[in-house]
Design a protein around this motif. Structure first.
Motif, mmCIF file in Angstrom:
data_model
loop_
_atom_site.group_PDB
_atom_site.id
_atom_site.type_symbol
_atom_site.label_atom_id
_atom_site.label_comp_id
_atom_site.label_asym_id
_atom_site.label_seq_id
_atom_site.Cartn_x
_atom_site.Cartn_y
_atom_site.Cartn_z
ATOM 1 N N PHE A 1 12.148 -0.616 -13.280
ATOM 2 C CA PHE A 1 10.563 -0.486 -13.239
ATOM 3 C C PHE A 1 10.884 0.784 -12.296
ATOM 4 N N GLN A 2 9.759 1.751 -12.313
ATOM 5 C CA GLN A 2 9.723 2.615 -11.168
ATOM 6 C C GLN A 2 8.589 2.548 -10.405
ATOM 7 N N VAL A 3 8.763 2.654 -9.172
ATOM 8 C CA VAL A 3 7.573 2.428 -8.315
ATOM 9 C C VAL A 3 7.116 3.840 -7.396
ATOM 10 N N GLN A 4 5.981 3.756 -7.500
ATOM 11 C CA GLN A 4 5.518 5.292 -6.644
ATOM 12 C C GLN A 4 4.521 4.649 -5.694
ATOM 13 N N VAL A 5 4.493 5.195 -4.366
ATOM 14 C CA VAL A 5 3.694 4.596 -3.349
ATOM 15 C C VAL A 5 2.908 5.666 -2.663
ATOM 16 N N GLU A 6 1.752 5.529 -2.646
ATOM 17 C CA GLU A 6 0.831 6.459 -1.623
ATOM 18 C C GLU A 6 0.091 5.658 -0.346
ATOM 19 N N PRO A 7 0.569 5.696 0.737
ATOM 20 C CA PRO A 7 0.004 5.144 1.917
ATOM 21 C C PRO A 7 -1.041 6.001 2.408
ATOM 22 N N ARG A 8 -1.857 5.327 3.226
ATOM 23 C CA ARG A 8 -2.972 6.306 4.059
ATOM 24 C C ARG A 8 -3.537 5.169 5.045
ATOM 25 N N TYR A 9 -3.834 5.857 6.188
ATOM 26 C CA TYR A 9 -4.451 5.440 7.261
ATOM 27 C C TYR A 9 -5.864 5.223 7.148
ATOM 28 N N LEU A 10 -6.512 3.959 7.655
ATOM 29 C CA LEU A 10 -7.675 3.512 7.406
ATOM 30 C C LEU A 10 -8.567 3.810 8.921
ATOM 31 N N PRO A 11 -8.973 4.836 9.350
ATOM 32 C CA PRO A 11 -9.555 4.782 10.877
ATOM 33 C C PRO A 11 -10.656 4.031 10.809
ATOM 34 N N GLU A 12 -11.544 3.612 9.775
ATOM 35 C CA GLU A 12 -12.792 2.964 9.850
ATOM 36 C C GLU A 12 -12.655 1.570 10.127
ATOM 37 N N GLN A 13 -11.206 1.183 9.571
ATOM 38 C CA GLN A 13 -10.902 -0.308 9.782
ATOM 39 C C GLN A 13 -9.957 -0.614 10.988
ATOM 40 N N SER A 14 -9.784 0.378 11.827
ATOM 41 C CA SER A 14 -8.691 0.286 12.699
ATOM 42 C C SER A 14 -9.135 0.432 14.086
ATOM 43 N N SER A 15 -8.837 -0.098 15.144
ATOM 44 C CA SER A 15 -9.427 -0.411 16.736
ATOM 45 C C SER A 15 -8.207 -0.086 17.550
ATOM 46 N N PRO A 16 -7.748 1.150 17.571
ATOM 47 C CA PRO A 16 -6.721 1.411 18.467
ATOM 48 C C PRO A 16 -6.902 1.014 19.867
ATOM 49 N N ALA A 17 -7.930 1.002 20.470
ATOM 50 C CA ALA A 17 -8.259 0.449 21.724
ATOM 51 C C ALA A 17 -7.810 -1.092 22.032
ATOM 52 N N GLN A 18 -8.052 -1.658 20.851
ATOM 53 C CA GLN A 18 -7.513 -3.273 20.514
ATOM 54 C C GLN A 18 -6.181 -3.649 20.005
ATOM 55 N N ARG B 1 0.181 -3.555 14.823
ATOM 56 C CA ARG B 1 -0.125 -3.456 16.340
ATOM 57 C C ARG B 1 0.129 -1.889 16.801
ATOM 58 N N THR B 2 0.775 -1.209 16.167
ATOM 59 C CA THR B 2 1.364 0.223 16.617
ATOM 60 C C THR B 2 0.716 1.085 15.570
ATOM 61 N N ALA B 3 0.702 2.573 16.126
ATOM 62 C CA ALA B 3 0.020 3.543 15.196
ATOM 63 C C ALA B 3 1.007 3.896 14.175
ATOM 64 N N SER B 4 1.898 3.596 14.088
ATOM 65 C CA SER B 4 2.938 3.968 12.929
ATOM 66 C C SER B 4 4.024 2.734 12.709
ATOM 67 N N GLY B 5 4.607 2.821 11.711
ATOM 68 C CA GLY B 5 5.641 1.916 11.122
ATOM 69 C C GLY B 5 6.204 2.231 9.736
ATOM 70 N N THR B 6 6.817 1.078 9.193
ATOM 71 C CA THR B 6 7.334 1.437 7.779
ATOM 72 C C THR B 6 7.193 0.114 6.992
ATOM 73 N N MET B 7 7.401 0.315 5.680
ATOM 74 C CA MET B 7 7.482 -0.583 4.870
ATOM 75 C C MET B 7 8.618 -0.288 3.832
#
Length: 126
Positions: free
Chosen positions: A6-23, A88-94
């Motif tokens: 199996f070949q796996v391709q990934v396209e990640p994206r940030y969801l600002p409308e569902q994020s709350s950096p202040a929290q 709980r942080t602005a970036s990370g890895t999977m």
């Protein structure tokens, strides 16, 4: 051509409308395309994710299927789905793997290469 692949391709994206950096909450989506590049039909049975935020905190996620499905892919077929995670942080890895079973009973794992989750700001992972 390998019999089981199996070949796996990934396209990640940030969801600002569902994020709350202040929290301290950042939401990400990722669209994954799984393609059977082998010679034998095979079914995705389960998933295992290792999610690491920029503080080095690790969360493991294991479960049956993906988005409630266990797709059976014939050679040349693909399956696409979108899922997400919160950090709980602005970036990370999977990274992770899929456990699959071929039509002839052979079991195999498919590695999912490390990919970045980033909110688009100019931060550097530690």
């Amino acid at each position: 051509m390998p019999r089981y692949a199996f070949q796996v391709q990934v396209e990640p994206r940030y969801l600002p409308e569902q994020s709350s950096p202040a929290q301290g909450l950042w939401s990400f989506a990722y669209t994954i395309t799984i393609s059977n590049t082998g010679e034998v039909p095979a079914q995705l049975i389960s998933r295992h994710w290792i999610i690491t935020n920029e503080l080095g905190e690790v969360e493991e996620v294991k479960g049956l299927g993906v988005v409630g499905q266990q797709p059976l892919l014939r050679p040349g077929e693909s399956f696409e789905y979108t899922s997400g995670c919160r950090l709980r942080t602005a970036s990370g890895t999977m990274r992770g793997s899929y456990f699959c079973v071929a039509e002839d009973g052979e079991r195999f794992e498919v590695d999912i290469a490390l990919f970045m989750l980033e909110d688009g700001s100019s931060r550097v992972l530690h």
